[in-house]
Design a protein around this motif. Structure first.
Motif, PDB file in Angstrom:
ATOM      1  N   UNK A   1      55.180  49.904  56.751  1.00 23.43           N
ATOM      2  CA  UNK A   1      54.178  49.571  55.800  1.00 23.43           C
ATOM      3  C   UNK A   1      53.058  50.502  56.107  1.00 23.43           C
ATOM      4  N   UNK A   2      52.450  51.403  55.074  1.00 26.00           N
ATOM      5  CA  UNK A   2      51.570  52.047  55.496  1.00 26.00           C
ATOM      6  C   UNK A   2      50.119  51.431  55.686  1.00 26.00           C
ATOM      7  N   UNK A   3      49.477  52.095  56.678  1.00 25.40           N
ATOM      8  CA  UNK A   3      48.024  51.584  57.150  1.00 25.40           C
ATOM      9  C   UNK A   3      46.978  52.049  56.201  1.00 25.40           C
ATOM     10  N   UNK A   4      47.170  52.354  55.093  1.00 26.46           N
ATOM     11  CA  UNK A   4      46.100  52.632  53.992  1.00 26.46           C
ATOM     12  C   UNK A   4      45.110  51.396  53.652  1.00 26.46           C
ATOM     13  N   UNK A   5      44.177  52.022  53.348  1.00 25.13           N
ATOM     14  CA  UNK A   5      43.069  50.682  53.112  1.00 25.13           C
ATOM     15  C   UNK A   5      43.670  49.941  51.981  1.00 25.13           C
ATOM     16  N   UNK A   6      43.493  48.724  51.970  1.00 24.07           N
ATOM     17  CA  UNK A   6      43.931  47.686  50.875  1.00 24.07           C
ATOM     18  C   UNK A   6      43.016  47.978  49.754  1.00 24.07           C
ATOM     19  N   UNK A   7      43.663  47.543  48.431  1.00 24.76           N
ATOM     20  CA  UNK A   7      42.618  47.514  47.349  1.00 24.76           C
ATOM     21  C   UNK A   7      41.879  46.493  47.093  1.00 24.76           C
ATOM     22  N   UNK A   8      40.455  46.728  47.017  1.00 22.85           N
ATOM     23  CA  UNK A   8      39.321  45.827  47.310  1.00 22.85           C
ATOM     24  C   UNK A   8      39.058  45.471  45.798  1.00 22.85           C
ATOM     25  N   UNK A   9      38.791  44.200  45.606  1.00 22.68           N
ATOM     26  CA  UNK A   9      38.470  43.747  44.220  1.00 22.68           C
ATOM     27  C   UNK A   9      37.597  42.419  44.231  1.00 22.68           C
ATOM     28  N   UNK A  10      36.432  42.479  43.172  1.00 19.28           N
ATOM     29  CA  UNK A  10      35.483  41.533  43.070  1.00 19.28           C
ATOM     30  C   UNK A  10      35.628  40.822  41.842  1.00 19.28           C
ATOM     31  N   UNK A  11      35.751  39.494  41.705  1.00 16.86           N
ATOM     32  CA  UNK A  11      35.976  38.941  40.691  1.00 16.86           C
ATOM     33  C   UNK A  11      34.557  38.004  40.342  1.00 16.86           C
ATOM     34  N   UNK A  12      34.395  38.161  39.272  1.00 17.25           N
ATOM     35  CA  UNK A  12      33.051  37.555  38.989  1.00 17.25           C
ATOM     36  C   UNK A  12      33.166  36.633  37.453  1.00 17.25           C
ATOM     37  N   UNK A  13      32.260  35.897  37.285  1.00 16.58           N
ATOM     38  CA  UNK A  13      32.299  35.249  36.093  1.00 16.58           C
ATOM     39  C   UNK A  13      31.715  33.822  35.909  1.00 16.58           C
ATOM     40  N   UNK A  14      31.487  33.266  34.880  1.00 16.62           N
ATOM     41  CA  UNK A  14      31.020  31.697  35.024  1.00 16.62           C
ATOM     42  C   UNK A  14      32.050  30.754  35.015  1.00 16.62           C
ATOM     43  N   UNK A  15      33.276  30.958  34.539  1.00 20.53           N
ATOM     44  CA  UNK A  15      34.316  29.880  34.707  1.00 20.53           C
ATOM     45  C   UNK A  15      35.000  29.954  36.012  1.00 20.53           C
ATOM     46  N   UNK A  16      34.768  29.148  36.813  1.00 19.02           N
ATOM     47  CA  UNK A  16      35.403  29.177  38.262  1.00 19.02           C
ATOM     48  C   UNK A  16      37.090  28.960  38.217  1.00 19.02           C
ATOM     49  N   UNK A  17      37.440  28.250  37.152  1.00 15.01           N
ATOM     50  CA  UNK A  17      38.939  27.985  37.082  1.00 15.01           C
ATOM     51  C   UNK A  17      39.594  29.395  36.475  1.00 15.01           C
ATOM     52  N   UNK A  18      38.950  29.877  35.773  1.00 10.05           N
ATOM     53  CA  UNK A  18      39.609  31.390  35.396  1.00 10.05           C
ATOM     54  C   UNK A  18      39.538  32.335  36.372  1.00 10.05           C
ATOM     55  N   UNK A  19      38.531  32.292  37.163  1.00 10.01           N
ATOM     56  CA  UNK A  19      38.363  33.254  38.327  1.00 10.01           C
ATOM     57  C   UNK A  19      39.397  32.879  39.366  1.00 10.01           C
ATOM     58  N   UNK A  20      39.792  31.517  39.565  1.00 13.12           N
ATOM     59  CA  UNK A  20      40.889  31.012  40.425  1.00 13.12           C
ATOM     60  C   UNK A  20      42.168  31.575  39.820  1.00 13.12           C
ATOM     61  N   UNK A  21      42.324  31.206  38.806  1.00  8.92           N
ATOM     62  CA  UNK A  21      43.633  31.879  37.992  1.00  8.92           C
ATOM     63  C   UNK A  21      44.086  33.431  38.259  1.00  8.92           C
TER      64      UNK A  21
END
Length: 370
Positions: free
Chosen positions: A1-21
């Motif tokens: 496996x490559x040692x390239x930097x992983x994809x960084x993602x930020x998840x925002x929103x007011x609905x916690x269950x949708x962020x979790x999904x």
């Protein structure tokens, strides 16, 4: 496996269950929750071999500023919204994030609920879930983070994860997850739309893509005058759609050679399947020898790589005729074309962008590539 930097993602929103999904689908595993609730535990990061996801509180300014500091600039910042959202209120959320973080508003991508379509009428940047997962996959592939063995492991993880709290949004995540990860082969394929003017090549390309990327409208003259391309991911396979002008249109014979060269150039990477688009209610004299014309342009084996894509499926429905009856009763010359292409054909209704017709097409393509 490559040692390239992983994809960084930020998840925002007011609905916690949708962020979790959404996070569950991205990382492919269940997330830790606070006891007896459906609320995410506070954690630094949710991760797998490819993605690392942060989920700061939208109301905690310090957390947001820290995540979006110059040395923590994420690859993707996603704002999850619920079904029936107000575009004005969502835009206010985006502007608030801009004020807190100092990041441009276009850095925040609104993830649309299942069934919503992207629109340039929204003041904010938005993705459908298919578009989002296509972009995530492209990022991982560009960084060489998704070799075949890793892709298979992610497939198994996603297949075994069943996120809780189902919702209309959740159904969309599940659908996108299946389309993105179901087939771990990772094979690329080029789908080349060919056919006469007015048959619906561009509209069919948009149907396959699941969004409007090609200009399509009723016209007696070619609307597509240049070779165009767009990419998506279907069933874990990167699919490049190549939309062509009518290379047999008499007034454009001088430039048809250029278009053919462009198509051949684009098809050099990955296998090629030709989609010969024919209007189900209008078979013309110019189409009677179209396979012979295509053979002269793309080689004698073109018919072995061709699927007939019939458009205007509702015309048959309104006439009380099934697709099977149509194929049995159609003009002899058209029937010969279908036979010469091994009976490979599919019926599209481009005003109805449901996934079934695309699934049927891709099943045929899958069999051709095996």
């Amino acid at each position: 496996m490559s040692h390239c930097k992983r994809i960084s993602v930020v998840v925002l929103g007011s609905e916690d269950h949708l962020k979790k999904a959404l996070i569950t689908v991205i990382v492919g595993k269940e997330l830790p929750l606070l006891p007896k609730t459906n609320v995410l535990k506070k954690t630094d990061i949710y991760e797998n071999d490819i993605y690392e996801v942060k989920c700061p509180s939208d109301t905690a300014c310090d957390d947001l500023k820290k995540v979006f500091a110059a040395n923590h600039d994420p690859d993707m910042s996603l704002l999850v919204v619920k079904e029936g959202f107000s575009p004005d209120k969502v835009w206010q959320q985006v502007e608030n994030l801009h004020r807190i973080t100092g990041k441009p508003t276009e850095k925040f991508i609104v993830v649309l609920p299942f069934g919503c379509k992207e629109s340039d009428r929204y003041p904010f940047k938005c993705y459908t879930m298919d578009h989002l997962f296509s972009e995530l996959t492209h990022l991982a592939q560009d960084r060489h983070l998704m070799p075949t063995n890793v892709r298979k492991r992610i497939t198994d993880q996603h297949a075994s994860s069943t996120p809780t709290s189902p919702s209309p949004m959740m159904e969309g995540f599940t659908d996108s997850r299946k389309r993105l990860k179901r087939n771990p082969s990772g094979t690329e394929v080029n789908l080349v739309l060919l056919g006469m003017t007015g048959t619906g090549k561009s509209a069919s390309g948009n149907t396959i893509l699941g969004e409007k990327r090609f200009t399509s409208k009723a016209s007696s003259k070619p609307v597509t005058t240049e070779c165009q391309q767009a990419e998506t991911v279907i069933n874990g396979r990167r699919v490049r759609i190549i939309d062509t002008s009518d290379i047999f249109y008499d007034e454009r014979k001088s430039s048809s050679g250029e278009h053919v060269r462009k198509v051949k150039e684009l098809c050099q990477s990955g296998p090629c399947v030709y989609l010969l688009v024919i209007h189900v209610s209008r078979f013309t004299d110019g189409e009677r020898d179209i396979l012979e014309k295509l053979g002269k342009v793309f080689g004698s084996k073109v018919r072995e790589q061709t699927v007939i894509l019939f458009t205007r499926g509702k015309d048959l429905e309104q006439g009380g005729m099934s697709f099977e009856d149509f194929l049995h009763r159609c003009q002899p010359d058209l029937k010969k074309i279908v036979e010469k292409c091994g009976g490979r054909c599919v019926l599209f209704e481009n005003s109805d962008s449901g996934p079934d017709q695309v699934e049927k097409l891709m099943e045929i393509v899958d069999r051709m590539l095996k």
